[in-house]
Design a protein around this motif. Structure first.
Motif, mmCIF file in Angstrom:
data_model
loop_
_atom_site.group_PDB
_atom_site.id
_atom_site.type_symbol
_atom_site.label_atom_id
_atom_site.label_comp_id
_atom_site.label_asym_id
_atom_site.label_seq_id
_atom_site.Cartn_x
_atom_site.Cartn_y
_atom_site.Cartn_z
ATOM 1 N N LYS A 264 0.844 -1.190 0.000
ATOM 2 C CA LYS A 264 0.000 0.000 0.000
ATOM 3 C C LYS A 264 0.880 1.242 0.000
ATOM 4 N N GLU A 265 0.285 2.338 -0.453
ATOM 5 C CA GLU A 265 1.007 3.608 -0.530
ATOM 6 C C GLU A 265 0.174 4.731 0.073
ATOM 7 N N SER A 266 0.871 5.749 0.523
ATOM 8 C CA SER A 266 0.250 7.022 0.834
ATOM 9 C C SER A 266 1.101 8.107 0.194
ATOM 10 N N GLY A 267 0.483 9.196 -0.194
ATOM 11 C CA GLY A 267 1.231 10.244 -0.864
ATOM 12 C C GLY A 267 1.386 9.966 -2.337
ATOM 13 N N LEU A 268 2.317 10.680 -2.959
ATOM 14 C CA LEU A 268 2.475 10.664 -4.416
ATOM 15 C C LEU A 268 3.590 9.708 -4.836
ATOM 16 N N SER A 288 11.595 14.350 0.365
ATOM 17 C CA SER A 288 11.035 15.530 1.000
ATOM 18 C C SER A 288 11.659 15.700 2.376
ATOM 19 N N ALA A 289 11.809 16.949 2.804
ATOM 20 C CA ALA A 289 12.376 17.228 4.128
ATOM 21 C C ALA A 289 11.479 16.676 5.228
ATOM 22 N N LYS A 290 10.162 16.682 4.993
ATOM 23 C CA LYS A 290 9.213 16.058 5.891
ATOM 24 C C LYS A 290 8.467 14.985 5.104
ATOM 25 N N GLU A 291 8.147 13.901 5.763
ATOM 26 C CA GLU A 291 7.512 12.809 5.048
ATOM 27 C C GLU A 291 6.200 13.239 4.410
ATOM 28 N N SER A 292 6.078 12.960 3.108
ATOM 29 C CA SER A 292 4.830 13.226 2.399
ATOM 30 C C SER A 292 4.366 11.997 1.627
ATOM 31 N N ALA A 293 5.151 10.937 1.645
ATOM 32 C CA ALA A 293 4.774 9.702 0.955
ATOM 33 C C ALA A 293 5.408 8.518 1.673
ATOM 34 N N ARG A 294 4.680 7.417 1.673
ATOM 35 C CA ARG A 294 5.200 6.207 2.331
ATOM 36 C C ARG A 294 4.677 4.988 1.591
ATOM 37 N N ALA A 295 5.544 4.017 1.393
ATOM 38 C CA ALA A 295 5.174 2.713 0.830
ATOM 39 C C ALA A 295 5.291 1.673 1.941
ATOM 40 N N THR A 296 4.321 0.776 2.022
ATOM 41 C CA THR A 296 4.305 -0.185 3.121
ATOM 42 C C THR A 296 4.017 -1.585 2.593
ATOM 43 N N TYR A 361 2.978 -7.783 10.448
ATOM 44 C CA TYR A 361 4.111 -6.865 10.576
ATOM 45 C C TYR A 361 4.253 -6.062 9.288
ATOM 46 N N ARG A 362 5.051 -5.007 9.352
ATOM 47 C CA ARG A 362 5.188 -4.118 8.202
ATOM 48 C C ARG A 362 6.628 -3.664 8.030
ATOM 49 N N VAL A 363 7.002 -3.495 6.780
ATOM 50 C CA VAL A 363 8.222 -2.786 6.405
ATOM 51 C C VAL A 363 7.785 -1.583 5.582
ATOM 52 N N SER A 364 8.235 -0.412 5.975
ATOM 53 C CA SER A 364 7.821 0.819 5.291
ATOM 54 C C SER A 364 9.038 1.554 4.751
ATOM 55 N N LEU A 365 8.816 2.252 3.653
ATOM 56 C CA LEU A 365 9.827 3.132 3.062
ATOM 57 C C LEU A 365 9.256 4.541 3.029
ATOM 58 N N SER A 366 9.945 5.461 3.688
ATOM 59 C CA SER A 366 9.519 6.853 3.743
ATOM 60 C C SER A 366 10.259 7.664 2.684
ATOM 61 N N ASN A 367 9.619 8.724 2.212
ATOM 62 C CA ASN A 367 10.316 9.618 1.277
ATOM 63 C C ASN A 367 11.015 10.755 2.005
ATOM 64 N N GLN A 368 11.034 10.672 3.346
ATOM 65 C CA GLN A 368 11.750 11.700 4.111
ATOM 66 C C GLN A 368 13.254 11.468 3.996
ATOM 67 N N ALA A 369 13.907 12.345 3.256
ATOM 68 C CA ALA A 369 15.348 12.237 2.989
ATOM 69 C C ALA A 369 15.792 13.570 2.399
ATOM 70 N N GLY A 372 15.728 16.449 -3.552
ATOM 71 C CA GLY A 372 16.377 16.444 -4.857
ATOM 72 C C GLY A 372 16.660 15.065 -5.409
ATOM 73 N N LYS A 373 16.233 14.023 -4.715
ATOM 74 C CA LYS A 373 16.457 12.643 -5.159
ATOM 75 C C LYS A 373 15.123 11.897 -5.162
ATOM 76 N N VAL A 374 15.184 10.611 -5.462
ATOM 77 C CA VAL A 374 14.001 9.768 -5.371
ATOM 78 C C VAL A 374 14.311 8.556 -4.516
ATOM 79 N N VAL A 375 13.255 7.945 -3.975
ATOM 80 C CA VAL A 375 13.387 6.653 -3.296
ATOM 81 C C VAL A 375 12.604 5.623 -4.096
ATOM 82 N N ILE A 376 13.097 4.384 -4.087
ATOM 83 C CA ILE A 376 12.555 3.321 -4.929
ATOM 84 C C ILE A 376 11.869 2.275 -4.058
#
Length: 1006
Positions: A264-268, A288-296, A361-369, A372-376
């Motif tokens: 599942k995803e939240s954000g863009l 993003s400097a603050k989390e605006s998207a998360r993949a779980t 249980y869950r493993v999540s990836l945040s876009n907080q980083a 100027g880059k992307v997370v995959i």
């Protein structure tokens, strides 16, 4: 004399040189042949090194062949020249040596085996420390082994890697949040030796035989996974292993293409036009400097256990170097940062985490980083699994961690020229794939772990003989010195230092850009020898694995302090403020301590760091139960964790029970997986299961009790857990015997469980040991092994009416109870409470002697397979031991019957008491400094509080002249009440009618 000799043996390490001992002298002259894939010594020859080599080239005798001894060397191989240049032996062979490089299929492995025969025969039959091999071709030209190898390899290392980005070295990815240490930024490549491979005629087989329960293919990876890699990570290193490093055989692959039940995803998020895992898609999001998207990714594991977690993504220059993963596991949540600009399309290890079966249980990836880059977001791998690489039409059917490196390197995502290095067999590929993979990954150092054969004892190490990579000599010196020094200091003061050697072994030959060393830790080929026993021993394994890591530290940072030792004498007690206090002894060289907590004793997260030697949780809800362990830290890294202790709070803010962790035994017959030193969590669970009565409990290691850091006299009862502690580790030391005897003489109450106590104290014990068992514990030794894993209750005993059950035979999740003691009562004060199986062999005894009470189990309580039966045994034991408590209540009241309760406060006659009932003990009613009344102000509470109404009788009143009262509860005969339950508790008032004491709570079932 022995003490003086031991001191002399350790002197050379202090001055940086090695001591040559008799095991290296020419008395070992003779050829080394092969048997079952391992080296064995042939008949000794007296004509020096030349005679040993001539005998080697001649091959085994007819008598030796009849015993299954063979050679990997071609018949008729000629040694044209033997020259000693100082400590270097230079050997020139005739043209037939080239047959090694023409061999196909399963003849291919003979190359590396043959080289090992030649090199080790030379080293053991001379004073040489280096062996150089040359081949004279038919035209007379002499060529080095390295130049021949470049022709032999399917793809020379120098072949351009078309289309691949230039690999970056180091980078320290992935890393946990807050990780640090002297090896931060360093990538260490670990090669854990051999493993199962596919042979064209033998099928799937190990490369070394099993001898006395040891197989080199297996124990080298066990040492690597359990001790070497954790020790390197404790110093901040990024570690790449040539083999799978998770032991659990279950495996889940979670892909973004599997749908909402998994992903599942939240954000863009966006779908890439490039392919991802297994040819599917992958998703990306801008940072993003603050989390605006998360993949779980969500999942449930099929069995409880420790699972490696890995991630798969396409790397690229526009990827974040600090992709933030959050792993929700049984201990809480862990944060791991990954550099997604590297490690393209392979499984990247995040760590190992405990997951309980049946829980999501869950493993999540945040876009907080950094922006100027992307997370995959692509795929997640949970677990280690079974071998899945098909070779010659079949899979291995073995746990993946037992397979050789060649298959793991293929599975993890390396290109074929990395793992399929030759046109020969998988076994040959296995040797050379390890360093090829290390070069492809771009590590900072290469360390390999093997054990030795062919007769001998001690530790030796190897670097390449003619062109060792830069730094290899220094790495070897640091590793050899540290390992031998640590083994002598912590395990065996006479351990043999066989020395530092150089040779043209396959693992070292291919290295080009990093220092490399191959370690032969000990000899595995003589059952029950000193080395063989050591390799069985988890204590030795831990010392050696940690020492190897320390040697790597000494290479990179010679003057950095070593990480500190593990803290000792851990204890967890009530802190007087509604929380728990964790304390330990100070550790030399430690600047900080890390306290880790767990709700289940298996999954841990760091709760705090302190420079002190104690820490408190702060107020916790009453009835809380937590497990703890502690690590010591300094600038270089952290120690291994302590044993795990479990403690629980009560509404009174006090502990009536002390749990003592006394099961420290590790050795040949109790390996690491058989004693994880976290079994008090199961005792805590047994106390709290069903929430049947209230009890605060503390916990301590037996060392803390012996040091007087925790006093037995402060507790109404003590649960002393001894597991399979036996003679070598002492079930009860003389100091502990004295403390227990004094405690019981003062009216103490003791629950003791363990399978080797009577064997140790009576069968193998001294006169004092026997007297303690007989006269203090009231037990005699009956027999060493009950021959049964089943138990049944004795009618009329404290366990009467409980169902039969069993304890662990090795399949129950704890450990195999090999030798449960058969017990005998010492006198009439000791009564049988449990039998083994269908016989009348006694498994448990109870004893009343004056005010003292004892429950003695001849098997470890934690190994009872049924959680409910384990809880019943614990709770029945505690009800027996704690009598009389301020409030006693029945476990059950039948419909239409009346159940009696007992209030008891000796010496407080005439005091006012007040009882109440409710459907829950939470959240409780605060009573200031007195604590919490563990009842909820619900309708039942109002109906019962201080009542005599036909249902609740005498729930308020005054204690009689003995300080007692007998309230009761009458249950209507209503079918709708069947199976219901409620809780009772109460208060005592002082002479001025102020609050004086809280009572325990009990759960009553209908």
């Amino acid at each position: 004399m022995m003490k003086t000799f031991s001191s002399l043996l350790s002197l050379p390490l202090l001055f940086g040189f090695s001591l040559r001992l008799p095991s290296q002298l020419p008395s070992q002259r003779g050829p080394l042949f092969l048997k079952g894939g391992d080296l064995v010594r042939g008949k000794a020859h007296g004509n020096g090194l030349r005679g040993a080599l001539d005998a080697l080239l001649a091959g085994p005798s007819a008598e030796e062949k009849a015993r299954g001894i063979r050679t990997a060397l071609p018949v008729g191989l000629q040694l044209l020249e033997l020259r000693m240049e100082g400590e270097r032996a230079r050997l020139v062979f005739g043209p037939r040596f080239l047959e090694f490089f023409k061999a196909k299929g399963d003849k291919g492995p003979q190359l590396e085996q043959g080289l090992e025969q030649i090199i080790k025969t030379t080293l053991r039959s001379s004073h040489a420390t280096a062996v150089e091999l040359l081949v004279q071709e038919p035209g007379g030209k002499r060529r080095s082994l390295d130049s021949l190898w470049e022709q032999y390899r399917r793809r020379p290392w120098g072949l351009p890697l078309q289309g691949l980005p230039k690999r970056k070295r180091s980078g320290g990815s992935p890393s946990p949040s807050g990780a640090g240490g002297a090896l931060s930024g360093k990538t260490i490549f670990v090669s854990p030796g051999h493993g199962y491979y596919r042979h064209s005629t033998l099928g799937w087989t190990t490369q070394r035989p099993t001898i006395g329960g040891l197989t080199e293919d297996i124990h080298t990876n066990e040492i690597t996974m359990r001790y070497l890699i954790p020790a390197l990570k404790n110093m901040g290193a990024r570690v790449i292993s040539a083999r799978e490093r998770g032991e659990i055989t279950k495996e889940l692959i979670l892909d973004n293409d599997q749908g909402a039940s998994v992903y599942k995803e939240s954000g863009l998020w966006f779908t890439s036009s490039s392919s991802g895992y297994n040819g599917g898609s992958y998703r990306y999001s801008g940072t993003s400097a603050k989390e605006s998207a998360r993949a779980t990714w969500s999942f449930k594991v099929p069995v409880s256990g420790r699972y490696p977690v890995q991630v798969f993504y396409r790397a690229g220059s526009n990827r974040s170097t600090r992709a933030r993963y959050l792993i929700r596991h049984s201990g809480g949540e862990s944060e791991i940062f990954v550099d997604q600009s590297r490690d393209d399309r392979r499984w990247v290890h995040l760590g190992q985490f405990w997951f309980e079966a049946g829980t999501t249980y869950r493993v999540s990836l945040s876009n907080q980083a950094p922006i100027g880059k992307v997370v995959i977001a692509d795929a997640i791998r949970v677990g280690a699994g079974m071998g899945s690489i098909v070779r010659l039409g079949t899979k291995s059917g073995k746990a993946r961690w037992k397979e050789c490196s060649r298959y793991w390197i293929q599975y993890v995502g390396a290109p074929s020229y990395v793992y399929d290095t030759t046109s020969s067999s998988d076994r040959t590929d296995d040797v050379t794939a390890r360093p090829t993979y290390a070069e492809w990954e771009g590590a900072d150092a290469y360390i390999s772990l093997h054990t030795n054969a062919g007769g001998g004892s001690g530790t030796s190490s190897y670097i390449h003989s003619t062109h060792p990579t830069t730094g290899s000599k220094s790495l070897q010196a640091a590793v050899q010195s540290q390992i031998v020094g640590d083994i002598r200091r912590y395990y065996d003061s006479t351990w043999i230092n066989r020395g530092k050697f150089s040779a043209n072994f396959g693992e070292l030959r291919i290295l080009k850009t990093m220092p490399g060393v191959l370690l032969e830790l000990a000899f595995h080929d003589r059952d029950k020898s000193r080395d063989h026993n050591a390799l069985h021993d988890p204590k030795f394994r831990k010392i050696a694995g940690r020492a190897y890591a320390r040697g790597v530290l000494r290479y990179f940072k010679p003057f950095a302090p070593l990480p500190p030792e593990t803290p000792k004498a851990l204890r967890v007690t009530q802190d007087g403020k509604g929380g728990l206090r964790v304390a330990w002894e100070p550790v030399s060289g430690a600047s900080l301590y890390s306290i880790e907590t767990s709700p289940n004793g298996k999954g841990f997260v760091e709760a705090a760091q302190t420079s002190a030697t104690s820490w408190s949780t702060g107020p916790l809800p009453h009835g809380s139960m937590l497990s703890f362990r502690v690590r010591a830290r300094n600038a270089s890294g952290q120690s291994f964790p302590t044993e795990v202790l479990c403690a629980g709070t009560s509404h009174e803010g006090k502990a009536q029970l002390l749990l003592v962790q006394g099961f420290d035994r590790l050795g040949k017959y109790v390996k690491g997986p058989e004693n994880t030193m976290d079994y008090l969590r199961l005792h805590g669970d047994a106390i709290r299961r069903g929430n049947n009565f209230s009890l605060g409990f503390d916990a301590a290691s037996n060392e803390a009790v012996s040091l007087g850091r925790v006093l037995l006299s402060r507790y109404r009862a003590v649960d002393w857990a001894l597991g399979e502690e036996s003679t070598r580790d002492e079930s009860f030391s003389s100091k502990e015997q004295g403390l227990v005897q004094t405690y019981l003489a003062g009216g103490g109450r003791l629950l003791v469980s363990g399978s080797e106590i009577a064997w140790d104290l009576d069968r193998k014990g001294s006169a004092a040991d026997k007297a303690f068992l007989h006269n203090v514990l009231g037990v005699r030794y009956g027999r060493d092994d009950a021959g049964s894993y089943n138990i049944r209750a004795v009618g009329g005993s404290i366990f009467g009416g409980l169902p039969s059950g069993s304890f662990d035979n090795g399949t129950g999740g704890t450990y195999d109870v090999d030798y449960p003691d058969v017990l005998l009562p010492n006198d009439s004060k000791s009564k049988a409470a449990l039998y083994y199986g269908l016989a009348f062999d006694i498994a448990a005894l109870t004893r009343v002697q004056g005010n003292a009470r004892i429950v003695y189990l001849g098997f470890p309580l934690e190994t009872v397979r049924s959680q409910d039966l384990r809880a019943s045994l614990m709770q029945r034991s505690l009800r027996f031991l704690l009598q009389e408590r301020p409030l006693e209540a029945p476990e059950r009241i039948a419909l239409g019957r009346t159940g009696s309760l007992q209030v008891s406060f000796p010496g407080k006659k005439g005091r006012l008491y007040l009882l109440a009932a409710s459907l829950s003990t939470q959240p409780g009613i605060p009573l200031g400094s007195l604590g919490i009344l563990p009842l909820r102000a619900d309708q039942l509470f109002s109906m019962s509080l201080g009542q005599s109404n036909g249902l609740f009788n005498n729930f308020a009143g005054f204690l009689n002249s003995s300080g007692k009262a007998t309230p009761s509860i009458s249950i209507p005969n209503l079918a709708s009440l069947r199976g219901q339950s409620f809780f009772v508790s109460g208060l005592l008032f002082n002479a001025s009618f102020g609050l004086d004491a809280l009572m325990p709570f009990y759960r009553i079932r209908l």
